[in-house]
Design an enzyme around this catalytic site. Structure first.
Site, mmCIF file in Angstrom:
data_model
loop_
_atom_site.group_PDB
_atom_site.id
_atom_site.type_symbol
_atom_site.label_atom_id
_atom_site.label_comp_id
_atom_site.label_asym_id
_atom_site.label_seq_id
_atom_site.Cartn_x
_atom_site.Cartn_y
_atom_site.Cartn_z
ATOM 1 N N LYS A 1 -10.980 -36.149 49.096
ATOM 2 C CA LYS A 1 -9.420 -36.555 49.421
ATOM 3 C C LYS A 1 -8.776 -35.214 49.862
ATOM 4 C CE LYS A 1 -6.178 -39.541 48.519
ATOM 5 N NZ LYS A 1 -6.011 -41.120 48.243
ATOM 6 N N GLY B 1 6.812 -53.029 41.585
ATOM 7 C CA GLY B 1 6.412 -52.596 42.871
ATOM 8 C C GLY B 1 6.218 -53.193 43.883
ATOM 9 N N GLY C 1 6.827 -53.151 47.575
ATOM 10 C CA GLY C 1 6.044 -52.524 48.361
ATOM 11 C C GLY C 1 5.302 -52.619 49.465
ATOM 12 N N VAL D 1 2.247 -53.352 49.361
ATOM 13 C CA VAL D 1 0.912 -54.319 48.696
ATOM 14 C C VAL D 1 1.894 -55.358 47.939
ATOM 15 C CG1 VAL D 1 -0.805 -53.734 47.192
ATOM 16 C CG2 VAL D 1 -0.586 -51.839 48.472
ATOM 17 N N TYR E 1 4.303 -56.321 48.456
ATOM 18 C CA TYR E 1 5.100 -57.489 48.489
ATOM 19 C C TYR E 1 4.281 -58.595 49.605
ATOM 20 C CZ TYR E 1 7.445 -59.790 53.203
ATOM 21 O OH TYR E 1 7.268 -61.157 53.998
#
Ligand code: NAD
Length: 353
Positions: free
Chosen positions: A80, A181, A183, A185, A187
Site C-alpha cells: 500500500k 453508505g 456510494g 459500491v 449504490y
C-alpha cells in the site's frame, strides 16, 4: 518513531519514505509480503496529522492487502502507499509523476492503483513514468475500469452465501437488508439486492445518495446514526471502517453482517462479540475482493468475462470460512486470518483489525 516496534508492524518486507521538494510529495510505501507475487494495493491520499499516523495506516493497510490478495487467490502480495496531504488542494500532475518515480524505483516489487483520495486520472500521471500501476481504464470486453460495480457484485454473491449458511434460504426475496453508505459500491449493491427481491433500508450522510437509491430501487431511507440498530436480516456496511465495536454490536438487530467496507471490526476480538450475539460476520477482505480481482486481471491482461468468473468464486470461499469457523469453534475473522497467513507461510497471530 520505532517502526519495527509498532503494533501494526508484522514482519513487513519494506517501508519506503519518499520526498520530493519540488512537488511537496511526502509518501510512504509499505510492502508487507511478496511471497505470492508483486505487492499490490492502492495509493491513499489523506491529510494525516502526523507521520506516525501515516505509517500506522500504511502498515495496517498493506497487511490487509496481503490477506485480501491471498484469499482471493491472486498472484499478488500485499502493499500500500499513502500520500500525506489534502486530496482537495494538494494534488498536481507533477506530484503523481514524482510518486510514480518512487514506485518505479522498486522495479515492480510494488504495483499501485487508486484508493481513497486518488482517482483513475491521478493514476494516468503515475503511468507516465512507471508501468507498475493498474486501475487505469479499459477498452470494451477487457478487464478493468471502475472497480466499484465489481466489488458490489462480490458482496452481493457473498450476502447470498451468508444468508444460505445462516438462514437456510437460497434467495433474498422479502429479506430486509440495511445498507450503510450508498456510494460507489453501496449504490450498485442496492441495485443487485432490489433486483433479487430484497427490501432495502438505506442510510448515507449525503441526502442525494439516499434519494437516488430510494427513487431507483424503492429503498426506504433511514437515519445515518441509526442504521446499525435497524431491524434487518442483513446489515451491509459500505461506508466506514471500525464501525463494529463492543457498543455498536450490543445494539445490532441483524443476523448477518456482510458488506464492502474495509476493516469493519474495530478490533479483532469484536468478532467474538458478534459470534456470541449469534451474528454471522462475512470477513470484509474476503467478501470485498471484487475490485482487486478486476485490478489484477487488468494488470496481467485479462477479459471482463474472466473477472466475473473470479468474482463468482467469492461465495464458495466464504462458505468454507463459515464451515471451518463452526467446526473449529472460532470466529469467522480469526479463521480467515489463519487461512490467509497459511497461504503466506506465516504463523497464526491474534491480530488487531
Ligand atoms: P464511496 O466514498 O463512494 O461511498 C461511501 C459512502 O458512504 C458515501 O456516499 C458517503 O457519503 C457514505 N458515508 C460516509 N459516512 C457515512 C456514515 N457515517 N453513515 C452512512 N453513510 C456514510 O466509497 P466506496 O468506493 O463505495 O467504498 C465503500 C467502502 O467499501 C469503503 O470502506 C471502501 O474502503 C470499501 N471498499 C471499496 C471498494 C471499491 O471497489 N470501491 C473495494 C473494496 C473495499
Amino acid at each position: 518513531m520505532e517502526v519495527f516496534d509498532m503494533r501494526e508492524f508484522d514482519g513487513h518486507e519494506l517501508v519506503l519514505f519518499g520526498h520530493d521538494a519540488a512537488t511537496g510529495l511526502r509518501a510512504v510505501i509499505a510492502i508487507h509480503s511478496t511471497t505470492l507475487g508483486p505487492a499490490a494495493g492502492g495509493c491513499r491520499m489523506w491529510p494525516y496529522a502526523t507521520t506516525t499516523d501515516a505509517v500506522t495506516d500504511v502498515l495496517r493497510l498493506s497487511r490487509g492487502m496481503s490477506y485480501k490478495n491471498a484469499m482471493a487467490g491472486l498472484p499478488f502480495g500485499g502493499g500500500k502507499a499513502v500520500l500525506i496531504g489534502d486530496s482537495r488542494t494538494a494534488k498536481s500532475p507533477e506530484l503523481f509523476a514524482a510518486f510514480g518515480r518512487m514506485v518505479d524505483s522498486l522495479r515492480g516489487r510494488y504495483v499501485t492503483a487508486e484508493d481513497v483520495g486518488t482517482t483513475t486520472a491521478d493514476m494516468a500521471h503515475v503511468a507516465r513514468v512507471t508501468r507498475y500501476v493498474s486501475g487505469l481504464g479499459r477498452s470494451p470486453g477487457e478487464a478493468g475500469g471502475d472497480p466499484s460495480p465489481k466489488t458490489a457484485l462480490g458482496v452481493f454473491l457473498g450476502i447470498r452465501a451468508a444468508v444460505r449458511f445462516r438462514l437456510g434460504r437460497d434467495d433474498l426475496q422479502g429479506l430486509t437488508v440495511a445498507v450503510q453508505g450508498a456510494g460507489g459500491v453501496g449504490y450498485h449493491l442496492c441495485g443487485l439486492l432490489a433486483a433479487a427481491g430484497a427490501r432495502l433500508k438505506v442510510a448515507d450522510v449525503l441526502p442525494r445518495a439516499v434519494e437516488r437509491v430510494c427513487d431507483e430501487f424503492g429503498a426506504t431511507p433511514v437515519a445515518a446514526v441509526k442504521v446499525l440498530e435497524e431491524e434487518s436480516d442483513v446489515l451491509a456496511p459500505c461506508a466506514l471502517g471500525a464501525i463494529l465495536n463492543t457498543r455498536s454490536i450490543a445494539q445490532l438487530r441483524a443476523t448477518v453482517v456482510a458488506g464492502a467496507a474495509n476493516n469493519q471490526l474495530a478490533q479483532g476480538q469484536d468478532g467474538e462479540a458478534l459470534r456470541a450475539a449469534g451474528v454471522l460476520y462475512a470477513p470484509d477482505y474476503v467478501i470485498n475482493a471484487g475490485g482487486i480481482i478486476s485490478v489484477a486481471r487488468e494488470y496481467y491482461g485479462g477479459t471482463e468475462a474472466q473477472v466475473l468468473e473470479d468474482i463468482e468464486r467469492i461465495p464458495a470461499r466464504l462458505t468454507e470460512i463459515f464451515e471451518r469457523a463452526r467446526r473449529e469453534n472460532r470466529t469467522t475473522n480469526e479463521v480467515a486470518d489463519r487461512m490467509a497467513r497459511e497461504r503466506l507461510g506465516r504463523e497464526p497471530q491474534r491480530l488487531v483489525a
